[in-house]
Design an enzyme around this catalytic site. Structure first.
Site, PDB file in Angstrom:
ATOM      1  N   CYS A   1     -43.176 -28.518 -16.719  1.00 49.20           N
ATOM      2  CA  CYS A   1     -42.485 -29.368 -15.752  1.00 49.20           C
ATOM      3  C   CYS A   1     -40.993 -29.031 -15.830  1.00 49.20           C
ATOM      4  O   CYS A   1     -40.309 -29.430 -16.775  1.00 49.20           O
ATOM      5  CB  CYS A   1     -42.765 -30.828 -16.116  1.00 49.20           C
ATOM      6  SG  CYS A   1     -42.282 -32.003 -14.872  1.00 49.20           S
TER       7      CYS A   1
ATOM      8  N   CYS B   1     -31.048 -17.305 -22.956  1.00 47.65           N
ATOM      9  CA  CYS B   1     -29.749 -17.989 -23.071  1.00 47.65           C
ATOM     10  C   CYS B   1     -29.863 -19.382 -23.685  1.00 47.65           C
ATOM     11  O   CYS B   1     -28.860 -20.055 -23.868  1.00 47.65           O
ATOM     12  CB  CYS B   1     -29.055 -18.069 -21.709  1.00 47.65           C
ATOM     13  SG  CYS B   1     -29.783 -19.257 -20.553  1.00 47.65           S
TER      14      CYS B   1
ATOM     15  N   CYS C   1     -34.951 -21.494 -21.956  1.00 49.44           N
ATOM     16  CA  CYS C   1     -34.919 -20.055 -21.707  1.00 49.44           C
ATOM     17  C   CYS C   1     -34.807 -19.342 -23.047  1.00 49.44           C
ATOM     18  O   CYS C   1     -33.917 -19.655 -23.855  1.00 49.44           O
ATOM     19  CB  CYS C   1     -33.735 -19.716 -20.807  1.00 49.44           C
ATOM     20  SG  CYS C   1     -33.498 -17.939 -20.550  1.00 49.44           S
TER      21      CYS C   1
ATOM     22  N   CYS D   1     -34.082 -17.994 -14.562  1.00 49.06           N
ATOM     23  CA  CYS D   1     -33.163 -18.949 -15.172  1.00 49.06           C
ATOM     24  C   CYS D   1     -31.874 -18.970 -14.345  1.00 49.06           C
ATOM     25  O   CYS D   1     -31.298 -17.915 -14.068  1.00 49.06           O
ATOM     26  CB  CYS D   1     -32.868 -18.531 -16.612  1.00 49.06           C
ATOM     27  SG  CYS D   1     -31.654 -19.580 -17.440  1.00 49.06           S
TER      28      CYS D   1
ATOM     29  N   CYS E   1     -28.852 -17.490 -16.804  1.00 47.99           N
ATOM     30  CA  CYS E   1     -28.670 -16.085 -17.161  1.00 47.99           C
ATOM     31  C   CYS E   1     -29.416 -15.108 -16.264  1.00 47.99           C
ATOM     32  O   CYS E   1     -29.209 -13.906 -16.360  1.00 47.99           O
ATOM     33  CB  CYS E   1     -29.089 -15.857 -18.608  1.00 47.99           C
ATOM     34  SG  CYS E   1     -30.864 -16.028 -18.901  1.00 47.99           S
TER      35      CYS E   1
END
Length: 136
Positions: free
Chosen positions: A119, A99, A96, A48, A51
């Site tokens: 995607c 976060c 995510c 991510c 984070c």
């Protein structure tokens, strides 16, 4: 709860590039074909961009022809989904799990073994190449 999960929107705006903020925090979408991660073929892990949590292993990446990095399976527990009713459509949003940053959407038209296509917006991801393992 750690620092990333507690950030205010002002803190997110300060620590992310504008395009990453628009995607991760405002549920935006990058232009198809614009991510350098589309052509990434090395072994490694996609994290991510907000984070740093590990989200996808490179062995699950495939060429979907959509213009966005696509994966058939996330790392277990790394992502969560919600129903997205924006733009007159009903889609499954992927974010995510750590976060809650918006990553993209998942569709049931991917390859085996899952049949799913995660995607993702490349700007919401950070790629870390695998380190060489010592001969053993």
């Amino acid at each position: 709860m750690d620092e990333a999960a507690r950030r205010s929107e002002e803190e997110w705006r300060h620590c992310l590039l504008p395009q990453a903020y628009r995607v991760l925090r405002e549920h935006g979408t990058e232009r198809p074909g614009s991510s350098p991660l589309n052509g990434e073929k090395r072994a490694g892990t996609y994290h991510c961009a907000g984070c740093g949590e590990a989200l996808f292993d490179s062995v699950t990446k495939f060429e979907s022809g959509t213009g966005w990095p696509s994966f058939f399976r996330p790392i277990e527990g790394a992502v969560a989904t919600t129903t997205d009713r924006a733009h007159g459509m009903v889609r499954t949003e992927v974010h995510c799990a750590h976060c809650h940053g918006h990553l993209g959407h998942v569709f049931p038209d991917g390859p085996p073994p899952t049949g799913m296509r995660f995607c993702m917006n490349g700007v919401a991801l950070r790629f870390e190449p695998a380190t060489d393992q010592p001969a053993g």
